[in-house]
Design a protein around this motif. Structure first.
Motif, mmCIF file in Angstrom:
data_model
loop_
_atom_site.group_PDB
_atom_site.id
_atom_site.type_symbol
_atom_site.label_atom_id
_atom_site.label_comp_id
_atom_site.label_asym_id
_atom_site.label_seq_id
_atom_site.Cartn_x
_atom_site.Cartn_y
_atom_site.Cartn_z
ATOM 1 N N GLY A 139 -6.727 -12.959 -13.762
ATOM 2 C CA GLY A 139 -7.129 -11.605 -13.398
ATOM 3 C C GLY A 139 -8.291 -11.678 -12.435
ATOM 4 N N GLY A 140 -9.095 -10.642 -12.433
ATOM 5 C CA GLY A 140 -10.186 -10.530 -11.470
ATOM 6 C C GLY A 140 -9.830 -9.521 -10.396
ATOM 7 N N THR A 141 -10.845 -9.034 -9.697
ATOM 8 C CA THR A 141 -10.541 -8.106 -8.604
ATOM 9 C C THR A 141 -9.787 -8.808 -7.475
ATOM 10 O OG1 THR A 141 -12.759 -8.445 -7.663
ATOM 11 C CG2 THR A 141 -12.458 -6.542 -9.115
ATOM 12 N N SER A 142 -9.706 -10.142 -7.543
ATOM 13 C CA SER A 142 -8.827 -10.895 -6.646
ATOM 14 C C SER A 142 -7.387 -10.426 -6.733
ATOM 15 C CB SER A 142 -8.866 -12.389 -6.995
ATOM 16 O OG SER A 142 -9.954 -13.029 -6.389
ATOM 17 N N ALA A 143 -6.985 -9.928 -7.893
ATOM 18 C CA ALA A 143 -5.613 -9.449 -8.043
ATOM 19 C C ALA A 143 -5.425 -8.059 -7.446
ATOM 20 C CB ALA A 143 -5.230 -9.430 -9.521
ATOM 21 N N VAL A 144 -6.494 -7.298 -7.348
ATOM 22 C CA VAL A 144 -6.385 -5.899 -6.942
ATOM 23 C C VAL A 144 -6.220 -5.770 -5.429
ATOM 24 C CG1 VAL A 144 -7.381 -3.601 -7.186
ATOM 25 C CG2 VAL A 144 -7.856 -5.345 -8.921
ATOM 26 N N ALA A 145 -6.924 -6.604 -4.674
ATOM 27 C CA ALA A 145 -6.782 -6.548 -3.206
ATOM 28 C C ALA A 145 -5.344 -6.817 -2.768
ATOM 29 C CB ALA A 145 -7.767 -7.514 -2.552
ATOM 30 N N PRO A 146 -4.684 -7.894 -3.247
ATOM 31 C CA PRO A 146 -3.282 -8.082 -2.828
ATOM 32 C C PRO A 146 -2.340 -7.022 -3.380
ATOM 33 C CG PRO A 146 -3.926 -9.758 -4.431
ATOM 34 C CD PRO A 146 -5.177 -9.045 -4.014
ATOM 35 N N LEU A 147 -2.653 -6.455 -4.554
ATOM 36 C CA LEU A 147 -1.804 -5.392 -5.096
ATOM 37 C C LEU A 147 -1.837 -4.167 -4.180
ATOM 38 C CD1 LEU A 147 -0.067 -4.655 -7.647
ATOM 39 C CD2 LEU A 147 -2.129 -3.522 -8.525
ATOM 40 N N TRP A 148 -3.028 -3.770 -3.762
ATOM 41 C CA TRP A 148 -3.140 -2.642 -2.839
ATOM 42 C C TRP A 148 -2.558 -2.994 -1.463
ATOM 43 C CZ3 TRP A 148 -4.680 2.459 -2.606
ATOM 44 C CH2 TRP A 148 -5.133 3.026 -3.804
ATOM 45 N N ALA A 149 -2.744 -4.241 -1.029
ATOM 46 C CA ALA A 149 -2.186 -4.643 0.266
ATOM 47 C C ALA A 149 -0.664 -4.532 0.258
ATOM 48 C CB ALA A 149 -2.620 -6.070 0.603
ATOM 49 N N ALA A 150 -0.047 -4.946 -0.861
ATOM 50 C CA ALA A 150 1.410 -4.855 -0.960
ATOM 51 C C ALA A 150 1.870 -3.400 -1.001
ATOM 52 C CB ALA A 150 1.885 -5.607 -2.206
ATOM 53 N N LEU A 151 1.096 -2.529 -1.666
ATOM 54 C CA LEU A 151 1.411 -1.100 -1.658
ATOM 55 C C LEU A 151 1.362 -0.555 -0.236
ATOM 56 C CD1 LEU A 151 1.776 1.773 -2.821
ATOM 57 C CD2 LEU A 151 -0.693 1.786 -3.298
ATOM 58 N N ILE A 152 0.326 -0.910 0.516
ATOM 59 C CA ILE A 152 0.204 -0.436 1.891
ATOM 60 C C ILE A 152 1.353 -0.962 2.745
ATOM 61 C CG2 ILE A 152 -1.252 -0.429 3.954
ATOM 62 C CD1 ILE A 152 -2.280 1.279 1.585
ATOM 63 N N ALA A 153 1.760 -2.214 2.515
ATOM 64 C CA ALA A 153 2.893 -2.766 3.271
ATOM 65 C C ALA A 153 4.159 -1.966 2.996
ATOM 66 C CB ALA A 153 3.095 -4.236 2.912
#
Length: 522
Positions: free
Chosen positions: A447-461
């Motif tokens: 976990g970590g906020t490291s997981a949140v940046a790619p999650l939002w990036a994939a949503l934006i994609a």
């Protein structure tokens, strides 16, 4: 010959470091010079409009390079300087105002008025450092705005927390783990797979193995995405074989992006973990005319207090360029709660997430029980377990889209924001509700906020693909309609508490992907 101080270049040894020797004068190193841009007044006018929350027409990479790149005459002067002082120009990137010189420690010390020594730190290990400011010779004083790479201390840390297993004792709240696909319906992501888009992923260490990616996406039943490794300088896709090292960060980033947006190309930019490497990596991703990322994910950062002013200025400048080019940059807000610089230091936030031109991503914990309102709370698993980064920047003034907002300390009354509040948004981050990650043939949970940046990036994609064009710098637009996110009301990150509306733990909340897509014109 007169010397000219590089503004913001002053350095001090890392607290706790010990000087052990002089740097080897014959060692060959690379140093990045940041050069002034063409048409700076026009550039600053566009940035000012962004800062005022206005919409600015997206520029193509070619148009940006033609209008705001480095002038050829300035590049020529650097070539002449290099030839006269024994340096070699190894990379010339006028579109991002960078030139990279290679030479010996002795020559760099003489040319830039610094003394380079070797230091040892209990956790960072050995690094090459300097004290004081950098001096520019006359011929570069009007051209060069920053000199990066003389000092090679680690600049950032990955914002990842792993857990050894998915079990819990009778005294703990139950632990759960998700594949990224399970969070797609949880956050109501719109249909789609990111086809036609490229997600840029910045990595400052580690690497991935094709065999792990084949196995992971095979387990999910998801098509293997196209993953392109891009080495910058001397860095490459090089797994370090440390199960608690940077490889875990790389795996988490690539696997989350690839699971949620398997139709998107993933361009992974590997750079050295230094201020110079970080700046060049982000600039390379932004101006990459081959892969053309429309969204960038960054899961690395460090305390604002540990960054030089020239590094902050150059990273913030790169994020401005991304906004002008229509690129969304999602950056994790840190895993040390409100005390980013350490538990015995004052409240502080993580950079580059604290830049106003980032979409700063904080963290939550999804609970397996409780009523509907309590099912997702601020991530705070204690000192050892980590907590979402968040608070108030000491570097950046409050952007206009945060006018009228307040932070809610865990003790005392609400504090009106006068400076940039962090984060902007949030998503699942606790290792106790973490993500299944496959590394070295084994499945773990992280976990970590490291997981949140790619999650939002994939949503934006996904949204970019559905819309047929990049949504770009969306941070001000989200603040105008915060109801596109689900507010997280409960929990704290140490110094600040969750609250109604924006808070310094989870921003405006976790995504409702369908609402966000509709708001952005899908």
């Amino acid at each position: 010959m007169a010397k000219h101080t590089v503004s913001g270049s002053e350095r001090h040894p890392v607290e706790g470091s010990k000087k052990i020797d002089a740097a080897n004068p014959r060692e060959e190193i690379e140093v990045r010079l940041k050069l002034r841009r063409r048409n700076d007044a026009a550039y600053q006018e566009l940035v000012h409009r962004l800062e005022m929350g206005e919409s600015v027409p997206t520029m193509s990479r070619k148009d940006f390079a033609d209008r705001f790149g480095t002038d050829a005459a300035d590049c020529k002067k650097v070539h002449e300087f290099a030839a006269a002082h024994g340096f070699k120009v190894v990379r010339e990137l006028p579109q991002s105002h960078l030139m990279v010189l290679a030479g010996t420690v002795a020559d760099f010390q003489k040319s830039f008025g610094v003394t380079l020594d070797i230091y040892d730190h209990p956790t960072l290990g050995k690094y090459r450092g300097r004290t004081g400011s950098i001096q520019l010779p006359d011929e570069l004083s009007e051209i060069v705005t920053a000199v990066l790479g003389l000092d090679n201390r680690p600049q950032a840390r990955p914002h990842i927390h792993t857990r050894p297993d998915a079990t819990s004792t009778q005294h703990e709240q139950p632990r759960i783990a998700f594949s990224p696909l399970q969070l797609v319906p949880h956050y109501r992501f719109p249909e789609g797979d990111g086809r036609g888009q490229c997600i840029g992923i910045i990595e400052l260490g580690g690497g991935y193995r094709e065999t792990d990616l084949d196995a992971y996406f095979g387990l999910l039943g998801v098509p293997l995405p196209e993953v392109v490794p891009i080495g910058i300088g001397r860095a490459t896709n090089q797994p370090d074989n440390d199960p608690q090292g940077a490889d875990f960060e790389v795996a988490l980033d690539v696997e989350i992006c690839g699971a949620v947006a398997p139709g998107a190309k993933l361009a992974v930019y590997f750079a050295e973990n230094t201020d110079a490497g970080f700046v060049e990596a982000l600039n390379t991703a932004i101006h990459d005319v081959d892969n053309r990322p429309s969204v960038i994910s960054i899961s690395w950062g460090g305390p604002e207090t540990e960054a030089t002013k020239q590094f902050v200025a150059r990273m913030n400048e790169a994020l401005q360029m991304a906004a002008l080019l229509g690129i969304t940059v999602c950056i994790s807000s840190g895993d040390s709660g409100s005390h980013d610089a350490g538990p015995r230091k004052p409240d502080g936030v993580d950079f580059p997430a604290s830049s106003p031109f980032a979409l700063a991503c904080g963290g939550t914990r999804i609970q397996a029980h409780g009523d509907a309102e309590e099912r997702e709370v601020v991530w705070n698993d204690g000192v050892k377990g980590g907590a979402t980064g968040g608070g108030i920047s000491s570097l950046f003034e409050r952007p206009v889209w945060q006018n009228g907002l307040s932070a809610s300390p865990t003790k005392g009354r609400a504090v009106a924001l006068t400076h940039r509040g962090v984060p902007d948004v949030a998503g699942n981050a606790s290792p106790a509700s973490g993500y299944r990650v496959l590394l070295n043939g084994r499945v773990g949970v992280a976990g970590g906020t490291s997981a949140v940046a790619p999650l939002w990036a994939a949503l934006i994609a996904r949204i970019n693909s559905l819309k047929g064009e990049p949504v770009g710098f969306i941070t001000p637009r989200l603040y105008r309609h915060p109801d596109v996110c689900k507010d997280i009301l409960h929990g704290n990150n140490g110094g600040f508490a969750g609250a109604k509306g924006w808070d310094a733990c989870t921003g405006i909340g976790v995504p409702d992907g369908e609402k966000i897509a509709k708001h952005l014109g899908v």
